[in-house]
Scaffold this active site. Structure first.
Site, PDB file in Angstrom:
ATOM      1  N   ASP A 166       1.195  -1.010   0.057  1.00 24.60           N
ATOM      2  CA  ASP A 166       0.071  -0.296   0.377  1.00 24.60           C
ATOM      3  C   ASP A 166       0.726   1.481   0.602  1.00 24.60           C
ATOM      4  O   ASP A 166       0.928   2.546   1.127  1.00 24.60           O
ATOM      5  CB  ASP A 166      -1.212  -0.526   1.338  1.00 24.60           C
ATOM      6  CG  ASP A 166      -2.108   1.142   1.262  1.00 24.60           C
ATOM      7  OD1 ASP A 166      -2.272   1.426  -0.161  1.00 24.60           O
ATOM      8  OD2 ASP A 166      -2.769   1.171   2.228  1.00 24.60           O
ATOM      9  N   ARG A 167       1.749   1.623  -0.801  1.00 28.68           N
ATOM     10  CA  ARG A 167       2.459   2.617  -1.144  1.00 28.68           C
ATOM     11  C   ARG A 167       2.082   4.275  -1.677  1.00 28.68           C
ATOM     12  O   ARG A 167       2.551   4.867  -0.822  1.00 28.68           O
ATOM     13  CB  ARG A 167       3.893   2.611  -2.146  1.00 28.68           C
ATOM     14  CG  ARG A 167       4.443   2.938  -2.401  1.00 28.68           C
ATOM     15  CD  ARG A 167       5.634   3.139  -1.026  1.00 28.68           C
ATOM     16  NE  ARG A 167       6.394   4.463  -2.165  1.00 28.68           N
ATOM     17  CZ  ARG A 167       6.227   5.455  -1.188  1.00 28.68           C
ATOM     18  NH1 ARG A 167       5.415   6.310  -1.432  1.00 28.68           N
ATOM     19  NH2 ARG A 167       7.675   6.369  -1.862  1.00 28.68           N
ATOM     20  N   LYS A 168       0.787   3.473  -2.205  1.00 28.63           N
ATOM     21  CA  LYS A 168      -0.174   5.020  -1.656  1.00 28.63           C
ATOM     22  C   LYS A 168       1.325   5.565  -2.736  1.00 28.63           C
ATOM     23  O   LYS A 168       1.467   7.136  -2.751  1.00 28.63           O
ATOM     24  CB  LYS A 168      -0.259   5.750  -1.700  1.00 28.63           C
ATOM     25  CG  LYS A 168      -1.712   5.207  -0.923  1.00 28.63           C
ATOM     26  CD  LYS A 168      -2.452   5.433   0.061  1.00 28.63           C
ATOM     27  CE  LYS A 168      -3.158   4.658   0.511  1.00 28.63           C
ATOM     28  NZ  LYS A 168      -3.030   4.089   2.338  1.00 28.63           N
ATOM     29  N   PHE A 169       1.496   5.388  -4.025  1.00 25.29           N
ATOM     30  CA  PHE A 169       2.507   6.462  -4.586  1.00 25.29           C
ATOM     31  C   PHE A 169       2.147   7.791  -5.141  1.00 25.29           C
ATOM     32  O   PHE A 169       0.749   7.492  -5.481  1.00 25.29           O
ATOM     33  CB  PHE A 169       3.277   5.469  -6.072  1.00 25.29           C
ATOM     34  CG  PHE A 169       4.393   4.497  -5.657  1.00 25.29           C
ATOM     35  CD1 PHE A 169       5.356   4.500  -5.438  1.00 25.29           C
ATOM     36  CD2 PHE A 169       3.490   3.446  -6.181  1.00 25.29           C
ATOM     37  CE1 PHE A 169       6.275   3.954  -5.520  1.00 25.29           C
ATOM     38  CE2 PHE A 169       4.602   2.073  -5.795  1.00 25.29           C
ATOM     39  CZ  PHE A 169       5.806   2.463  -5.643  1.00 25.29           C
ATOM     40  N   THR A 196      -0.438   0.509  -4.138  1.00 26.88           N
ATOM     41  CA  THR A 196      -1.156   1.426  -4.826  1.00 26.88           C
ATOM     42  C   THR A 196      -0.815   2.926  -5.239  1.00 26.88           C
ATOM     43  O   THR A 196       0.261   2.849  -4.635  1.00 26.88           O
ATOM     44  CB  THR A 196      -2.528   1.762  -3.050  1.00 26.88           C
ATOM     45  OG1 THR A 196      -0.950   2.074  -2.249  1.00 26.88           O
ATOM     46  CG2 THR A 196      -3.407   0.870  -2.815  1.00 26.88           C
TER      47      THR A 196
END
Ligand code: 5BU
Length: 480
Positions: free
Chosen positions: A310-313, A339
């Site tokens: 869930d890195r949320k780049f 993500t």
């Protein structure tokens, strides 16, 4: 003596229209061949031959109008228009922000027949978009002629939208001509045909509905079984995810938000049999090492789940590429899914895709968040959907709190799921699995503390899994 078509294809090859290598198509699909007809505008005589062959291939004798699909279809349509003395239309890619704001240029009247002209079809979506606009203007759109059919499902998709498409040549025929004239080796030709054969499940999306390759039915994601959705997607990881969900009867993703590798691996070992995905925030770990992810990968293989970081780049393509492949974590090496935010536009996806080196990887767009006061407006959600449609070979779906899409190809992941609480002190908000699936349209529920902080995490996971899957079965069996 070469036929007109043979000569044309050899000439096109000689000017560099047919290229072999490693290419990313508009949809995001990696292809070993690229057919780039744009450069024929530099070869007027050859363009005339292409236009003649296309006109000869047309399905009906007469049309009142022709319309080229932007961009390469436009010059070819122009040649046909002037040679055959048939008026032409142009459909803009976007409306102008000034003047008449028209999407279609040229004179026409209701009910006129119009032949669409396109260079290549893969899924058929560009032809369909043009047809959809022309049909809204009451034009009679039944036929399209294309130079090359890549044989990846486009003709069938268009037929299911009542568009009859004929092509001057097909991928198989073009390769056999190139082979005969020594332009390509047997080995490359075989590999291209193999690629085409295994990538035929393309589909197209219209403004109002999704065309699936299952009969001609229009499908609503929430009503589709996981089994039926497998053939709607060309994203290999989405297919795999559906298979895992079916095999394990699980739509549960656990959010393993723990701080040590040991805790993470223990959770993966114990919960592995019950989950389809294990979600990480790898930067929470205080003792990350290469071994951590090697062990995690082994557990994912053993228990048949995917790893979801869930890195949320959220940055420009170049930066996210460096973050994805480099740094401490080398995320692309071990995370099947990641993500990202849609905020930067679709360059962020191109950046991620540039790192995969052919490994099956995918991304999930955060289109809505579960926290109070999230700034994810409807306009933002629409933007994310557009990016997903344009990059369907890489985008697996959306993280959201509502049914942001009816498209059965895309998976909806919903965090903020727990039985006992309404929220936490820092803005998190919760729904039960049933509400998330039946009311909010989730395909997969993401549960963190509801499981990891339960007295018996395995028993909790089993309960979330069973309730979650039951709600899914109920949703698909429900009549409208
Ligand atoms: P929880 O313990 O079930 O509240 O954990 C939820 C997890 O999902 C946690 O890892 C969050 O970072 C993640 N999450 C979320 O809660 N809400 C969102 O909108 C998104 C992710 Br995107």
């Amino acid at each position: 003596m070469l036929t007109k078509l043979e000569q044309c294809i050899v000439d096109l090859y000689n000017i560099g229209v047919v290229k072999f290598g490693d290419f990313t198509l508009k949809s995001g699909m990696q292809s070993p061949i690229y057919f780039d007809l744009r450069i024929i505008i530099s070869y007027p005589k050859l363009m005339e031959t292409v236009a003649e062959l296309m006109w000869e291939a047309r399905p009906c004798k007469e049309y009142e109008l022709v319309c080229g699909v932007a961009y390469t279809g436009l010059p070819i349509a122009t040649v046909i228009s002037t040679k055959q003395d048939i008026p032409m239309l142009i459909r803009r890619k976007e409306t102008k922000g000034y003047g008449t704001k028209k999407l279609v240029e040229g004179n026409f009247t209701d009910g006129q027949t119009c032949l669409m002209i396109e260079d290549v079809i893969v899924s058929g979506s560009s032809v369909y978009e043009t047809a959809e606009t022309l049909r809204e203007l009451e034009l009679d759109i039944k036929d399209a002629v294309v130079f090359l059919d890549r044989e990846q499902g486009g003709a069938g998709n268009l037929r299911s939208m009542d568009i009859n498409v004929v092509s001057v040549t097909s991928m198989t025929e073009m390769l056999s001509i190139l082979l005969k004239h020594g332009c390509v080796t047997q080995e490359i030709s075989d590999s291209v045909l193999e690629f085409v054969k295994s990538n035929t499940a393309t589909s197209i999306v219209s403004k109002n509905k999704t065309a699936c390759n299952i009969g001609t039915d229009v499908m609503d994601r929430k009503k589709c079984s996981l089994e039926s959705r497998m053939s709607t997607t060309s994203q290999p990881l989405t297919k795999r995810l559906f298979e895992i969900m079916v095999a394990k009867k699980s739509n549960l993703c656990v959010a393993a938000d723990v701080t040590t590798s040991e805790e993470l691996l223990t959770l993966a070992e114990k919960l592995g049999p019950h989950i389809c995905l294990l979600k990480t925030h790898i930067d929470i770990l205080t003792d990350f090492s290469k071994d951590t992810v090697e062990n995690l990968k082994n557990l994912a293989a053993k228990h048949n789940f995917l790893i979801f970081e869930d890195r949320k780049f959220g940055d420009i393509g170049n930066t996210v590429a460096n973050q994805y492949i480099g740094g401490t974590y080398n995320i692309v090496d071990w995370a099947d899914l990641v993500t990202l935010h849609g905020l930067p536009g679709d360059g962020i996806i191109k950046g991620l895709m540039s790192c995969t080196s052919g490994r099956p990887r995918g991304c999930v767009l955060v289109s809505q968040m579960s926290s109070t006061g999230a700034l994810t407006t409807q306009e933002y959600v629409s933007g994310c959907k557009k990016i997903a449609e344009q990059n369907q070979y890489f985008v697996v779906g959306f993280v959201s709190q509502s049914s942001v899409t009816d498209d059965p190809r895309f998976v909806v992941f919903t965090p903020g799921v727990q039985y006992n609480k309404k929220g936490d002190d820092l803005g998190q908000q919760y729904n039960t699995p049933r509400v998330a699936i039946m009311e909010k349209g989730a395909d997969i529920i993401i549960v963190g503390r509801g499981i990891t902080q339960a007295e018996d995490p395995v028993a909790a996971a089993v309960r979330y899994k069973e309730d979650g899957f039951k709600a899914y079965l109920e949703r698909v069996s429900e009549q409208n």
